[in-house]
Design a protein around this motif. Structure first.
Motif, short mmCIF file in Angstrom:
data_model
loop_
_atom_site.label_atom_id
_atom_site.label_comp_id
_atom_site.label_asym_id
_atom_site.label_seq_id
_atom_site.Cartn_x
_atom_site.Cartn_y
_atom_site.Cartn_z
N ALA A 94 32.93 32.86 34.35
CA ALA A 94 33.07 31.55 34.97
C ALA A 94 31.69 31.10 35.41
O ALA A 94 30.93 31.89 35.96
N THR A 95 31.37 29.87 35.14
CA THR A 95 29.99 29.42 35.37
C THR A 95 29.83 28.52 36.59
O THR A 95 28.71 28.26 37.01
N LYS A 96 30.93 28.03 37.17
CA LYS A 96 30.79 27.21 38.37
C LYS A 96 32.03 27.35 39.25
O LYS A 96 33.08 27.83 38.81
N ALA A 97 31.88 26.91 40.48
CA ALA A 97 32.95 27.04 41.46
C ALA A 97 34.26 26.44 40.97
O ALA A 97 34.27 25.38 40.34
N ASP A 98 35.35 27.18 41.24
CA ASP A 98 36.73 26.80 40.90
C ASP A 98 37.07 26.99 39.43
O ASP A 98 38.22 26.77 39.04
N ASP A 99 36.10 27.38 38.63
CA ASP A 99 36.39 27.72 37.23
C ASP A 99 37.27 28.97 37.19
O ASP A 99 37.10 29.89 37.99
N LYS A 100 38.17 29.01 36.23
CA LYS A 100 38.97 30.21 36.00
C LYS A 100 38.62 30.75 34.63
O LYS A 100 38.72 30.04 33.63
N GLY A 101 38.20 32.01 34.59
CA GLY A 101 38.00 32.68 33.32
C GLY A 101 39.25 33.46 32.96
O GLY A 101 39.93 33.99 33.84
N SER A 102 39.55 33.53 31.66
CA SER A 102 40.74 34.28 31.26
C SER A 102 40.55 34.83 29.86
O SER A 102 39.87 34.24 29.01
N ASN A 103 41.17 35.98 29.62
CA ASN A 103 41.10 36.63 28.32
C ASN A 103 42.05 37.83 28.32
O ASN A 103 42.08 38.58 29.28
N LYS A 104 42.80 38.00 27.26
CA LYS A 104 43.68 39.17 27.07
C LYS A 104 44.64 39.36 28.25
O LYS A 104 44.99 40.48 28.60
N GLY A 105 45.06 38.30 28.89
CA GLY A 105 45.98 38.41 30.01
C GLY A 105 45.30 38.60 31.36
O GLY A 105 45.95 38.54 32.40
N PHE A 106 44.00 38.82 31.36
CA PHE A 106 43.23 38.95 32.60
C PHE A 106 42.74 37.56 33.04
O PHE A 106 42.45 36.71 32.21
N GLU A 107 42.66 37.39 34.36
CA GLU A 107 42.16 36.14 34.91
C GLU A 107 41.28 36.42 36.13
O GLU A 107 41.48 37.42 36.82
N ALA A 108 40.35 35.53 36.38
CA ALA A 108 39.55 35.58 37.61
C ALA A 108 39.09 34.17 37.93
O ALA A 108 38.70 33.42 37.01
N THR A 109 39.13 33.79 39.21
CA THR A 109 38.74 32.45 39.63
C THR A 109 37.50 32.53 40.51
O THR A 109 37.43 33.33 41.44
N TYR A 110 36.54 31.71 40.21
CA TYR A 110 35.26 31.63 40.93
C TYR A 110 35.51 30.91 42.25
O TYR A 110 35.72 29.70 42.29
N ARG A 111 35.48 31.65 43.36
CA ARG A 111 35.74 31.09 44.68
C ARG A 111 34.43 31.07 45.47
O ARG A 111 33.99 32.09 46.00
N LYS A 112 33.84 29.91 45.54
CA LYS A 112 32.55 29.81 46.24
C LYS A 112 32.71 29.98 47.74
O LYS A 112 31.87 30.57 48.42
N GLU A 113 33.82 29.49 48.30
CA GLU A 113 33.99 29.54 49.75
C GLU A 113 34.15 30.96 50.27
O GLU A 113 33.79 31.25 51.41
N THR A 114 34.70 31.84 49.43
CA THR A 114 34.85 33.25 49.83
C THR A 114 33.91 34.16 49.05
O THR A 114 33.98 35.38 49.21
N THR A 115 33.03 33.59 48.27
CA THR A 115 32.10 34.33 47.39
C THR A 115 32.82 35.49 46.69
O THR A 115 32.41 36.65 46.77
N SER A 116 33.88 35.15 46.00
CA SER A 116 34.69 36.18 45.36
C SER A 116 35.02 35.82 43.92
O SER A 116 34.97 34.64 43.53
N PHE A 117 35.37 36.85 43.16
CA PHE A 117 35.73 36.67 41.74
C PHE A 117 36.68 37.82 41.38
O PHE A 117 36.37 38.67 40.56
N HIS A 118 37.82 37.83 41.99
CA HIS A 118 38.77 38.94 41.84
C HIS A 118 39.44 38.92 40.47
O HIS A 118 39.88 37.86 40.00
N LEU A 119 39.57 40.08 39.87
CA LEU A 119 40.19 40.21 38.55
C LEU A 119 41.68 40.51 38.72
O LEU A 119 42.04 41.39 39.51
N GLU A 120 42.53 39.82 37.97
CA GLU A 120 43.98 40.01 38.05
C GLU A 120 44.59 40.08 36.67
O GLU A 120 44.09 39.46 35.72
N LYS A 121 45.69 40.84 36.60
CA LYS A 121 46.51 40.83 35.39
C LYS A 121 47.96 41.09 35.82
O LYS A 121 48.22 41.97 36.63
N GLY A 122 48.84 40.33 35.25
CA GLY A 122 50.23 40.38 35.70
C GLY A 122 50.97 41.64 35.29
O GLY A 122 51.87 42.10 36.02
#
Lengths: 115, 110
Positions: B50-78
């Motif tokens: 993800a290249t900017k705030a609030d962008d969501k990257g996704s691939n192969k069922g994995f997702e991560a959202t660029y959270r500028k306010e919490t400086t986080s990029f947590h990886l998730e998969k259902g």
């Protein structure tokens, strides 16, 4: 196929010997990198090169040397001065300059064991 | 300076469980954020970015959202699979310099 080729995949060395790890890429990338990976420590940058005939030290350059005589090639020499050379070594490359997105392309790694 | 902190592993899950791997960062400037995956005995592969705030990257069922306010990029998969067993690295890039976290090993059992 385009990619990065590292060789050898496994290498054993006696203490006091220098060893050179090969890294070749056909992606036409300007920038190349060497990382060292140890269990639980992530990746640490050894050396990098943004252009032919130029390279810079990374965070753990002591005991290592590199050369960049060709765009495609960035060999790493682990010298006898490196006190703890047993590790997994990863080579990577990327586009430099305005086209860079930050993404690195990695080789499959070389595992060096000092006996 | 720039740094990436990710949760220590190993993370052990049963197949079809929900996965979260936490990642927080400190950076000067405006970083791009990445998750790389390393399968046993191999190099790293880009999983998503993800290249900017609030962008969501996704691939192969994995997702991560660029959270500028919490400086986080947590990886998730259902729903994880055994084949997802690997080491996952969070990373940031500022001005072409990549900084990696220490990696989190994921082990998925049948």
């Amino acid at each position: 196929d385009g990619g990065i080729t590292q060789s050898p995949k496994y290498l054993f060395r006696k203490e006091g010997q220098n060893v050179t790890l090969s890294c070749e890429q056909n992606l036409n990338h300007d920038a190349m990198y060497w990382y060292r990976q140890d269990p639980g420590q992530g990746l640490r940058l050894i050396y990098y090169s943004q252009i032919v005939n130029d390279f810079q030290k990374g965070d753990i350059a002591e005991g290592y040397s590199v050369s960049r005589e060709k765009k495609e090639s960035f060999p790493l020499t682990v010298t006898s001065a490196q006190k703890n050379p047993t590790a997994f070594y990863l080579c990577a490359s990327t586009i430099a300059g305005a086209g860079n997105t930050g993404e690195l392309f990695f080789g499959e790694g070389s595992r060096l064991t000092v006996l | 300076g720039n740094s990436v902190t990710q949760m220590e592993g190993p993370v052990t899950l049963s197949e079809e469980a929900f996965l979260t791997i936490n990642c927080t960062y400190t950076a000067t400037g405006y970083p791009s954020l990445f998750w790389y995956v390393q399968y046993p005995g191999e190099g790293l592969q880009l999983l998503l970015k993800a290249t900017k705030a609030d962008d969501k990257g996704s691939n192969k069922g994995f997702e991560a959202t660029y959270r500028k306010e919490t400086t986080s990029f947590h990886l998730e998969k259902g729903s994880v699979q055994v084949s997802d067993s690997a080491v996952y690295f969070c990373a940031l890039s500022v001005r072409s310099t990549l900084t990696f976290g220490k990696g989190t090993m994921l082990l998925v059992s049948p």
